[in-house]
Design a protein around this motif. Structure first.
Motif, short mmCIF file in Angstrom:
data_model
loop_
_atom_site.label_atom_id
_atom_site.label_comp_id
_atom_site.label_asym_id
_atom_site.label_seq_id
_atom_site.Cartn_x
_atom_site.Cartn_y
_atom_site.Cartn_z
N UNK A 106 45.78 -54.38 67.77
CA UNK A 106 45.33 -54.25 66.38
C UNK A 106 43.81 -54.20 66.30
N UNK A 107 43.14 -55.06 67.07
CA UNK A 107 41.67 -55.04 67.09
C UNK A 107 41.16 -53.69 67.58
N UNK A 108 41.80 -53.15 68.60
CA UNK A 108 41.39 -51.84 69.12
C UNK A 108 41.57 -50.74 68.08
N UNK A 109 42.65 -50.80 67.31
CA UNK A 109 42.86 -49.81 66.24
C UNK A 109 41.76 -49.91 65.19
N UNK A 110 41.43 -51.12 64.81
CA UNK A 110 40.38 -51.32 63.80
C UNK A 110 39.04 -50.83 64.34
N UNK A 111 38.73 -51.18 65.58
CA UNK A 111 37.47 -50.71 66.18
C UNK A 111 37.44 -49.19 66.26
N UNK A 112 38.57 -48.56 66.59
CA UNK A 112 38.64 -47.10 66.64
C UNK A 112 38.37 -46.49 65.27
N UNK A 113 38.93 -47.10 64.23
CA UNK A 113 38.70 -46.61 62.87
C UNK A 113 37.22 -46.72 62.50
N UNK A 114 36.61 -47.86 62.81
CA UNK A 114 35.20 -48.05 62.49
C UNK A 114 34.34 -47.04 63.26
N UNK A 115 34.66 -46.87 64.51
CA UNK A 115 33.89 -45.89 65.31
C UNK A 115 34.04 -44.48 64.74
N UNK A 116 35.25 -44.11 64.34
CA UNK A 116 35.47 -42.78 63.77
C UNK A 116 34.71 -42.60 62.46
N UNK A 117 34.68 -43.65 61.64
CA UNK A 117 33.99 -43.57 60.35
C UNK A 117 32.48 -43.53 60.49
N UNK A 118 31.95 -44.14 61.56
CA UNK A 118 30.50 -44.25 61.70
C UNK A 118 29.91 -43.30 62.74
N UNK A 119 30.73 -42.58 63.46
CA UNK A 119 30.24 -41.69 64.51
C UNK A 119 29.25 -40.68 63.95
N UNK A 127 25.03 -46.66 53.71
CA UNK A 127 25.16 -47.44 52.49
C UNK A 127 25.79 -46.65 51.35
N UNK A 128 26.60 -45.66 51.67
CA UNK A 128 27.21 -44.84 50.62
C UNK A 128 28.50 -45.43 50.10
N UNK A 129 29.01 -44.83 49.07
CA UNK A 129 30.25 -45.29 48.45
C UNK A 129 31.47 -44.66 49.10
N UNK A 130 31.29 -43.61 49.93
CA UNK A 130 32.33 -42.80 50.48
C UNK A 130 33.38 -43.48 51.18
#
Length: 130
Positions: A106-119, A127-130
């Motif tokens: 689960x932690x790896x999935x969350x980290x993957x999501x964060x990485x995808x969103x911030x890449x 600092x956007x609302x997106x």
């Protein structure tokens, strides 16, 4: 909050209000009677000037704000003017106290999501609302 500063108590309270829609009275109630409505109002207004008088205050705030007790301690330090040299990101400060219950997968999935969103983002794009 700047990149070098841990969020203060008032900011953690505001973030919890934004997340839940709760009033200060509701947050005070969520402390389980450990923090009075008046104290909660003072904290939300940034009027903390000293360490909490009881560890129950720290525990109650952590419970009500959905963060770890150490996040509350660091937020108090910031609020009363003690510089914090190594700070977590705002996201890290907002993580719920039960985050440690996540499985490694689960932690790896969350980290993957964060990485995808911030890449590919730069600090000024975060600092956007997106």
């Amino acid at each position: 909050m700047t990149a070098q500063q841990h969020p203060g108590i008032a900011e953690l309270i505001r973030l919890r209000q934004d997340e839940t829609g709760w009033s200060l009275n509701a947050i005070a109630t969520a402390t389980g009677g450990r923090v009075s409505r008046q104290t909660m109002s003072n904290l939300a207004a940034g009027r903390a000037t000293e360490w909490p008088k009881s560890t129950d205050t720290v525990t109650g705030l952590a419970t009500a704000l959905g963060v770890r007790e150490e996040t509350i301690v660091l937020a108090y330090a910031t609020t009363i003017g003690i510089p914090i040299s190594k700070t977590p990101s705002l996201l890290a400060a907002q993580l719920p106290a039960n985050t440690d219950l996540l499985t490694p997968a689960e932690r790896n999935h969350i980290l993957g999501l964060i990485r995808a969103l911030t890449d590919g983002r730069t600090p000024d794009q975060g600092d956007g609302d997106g």
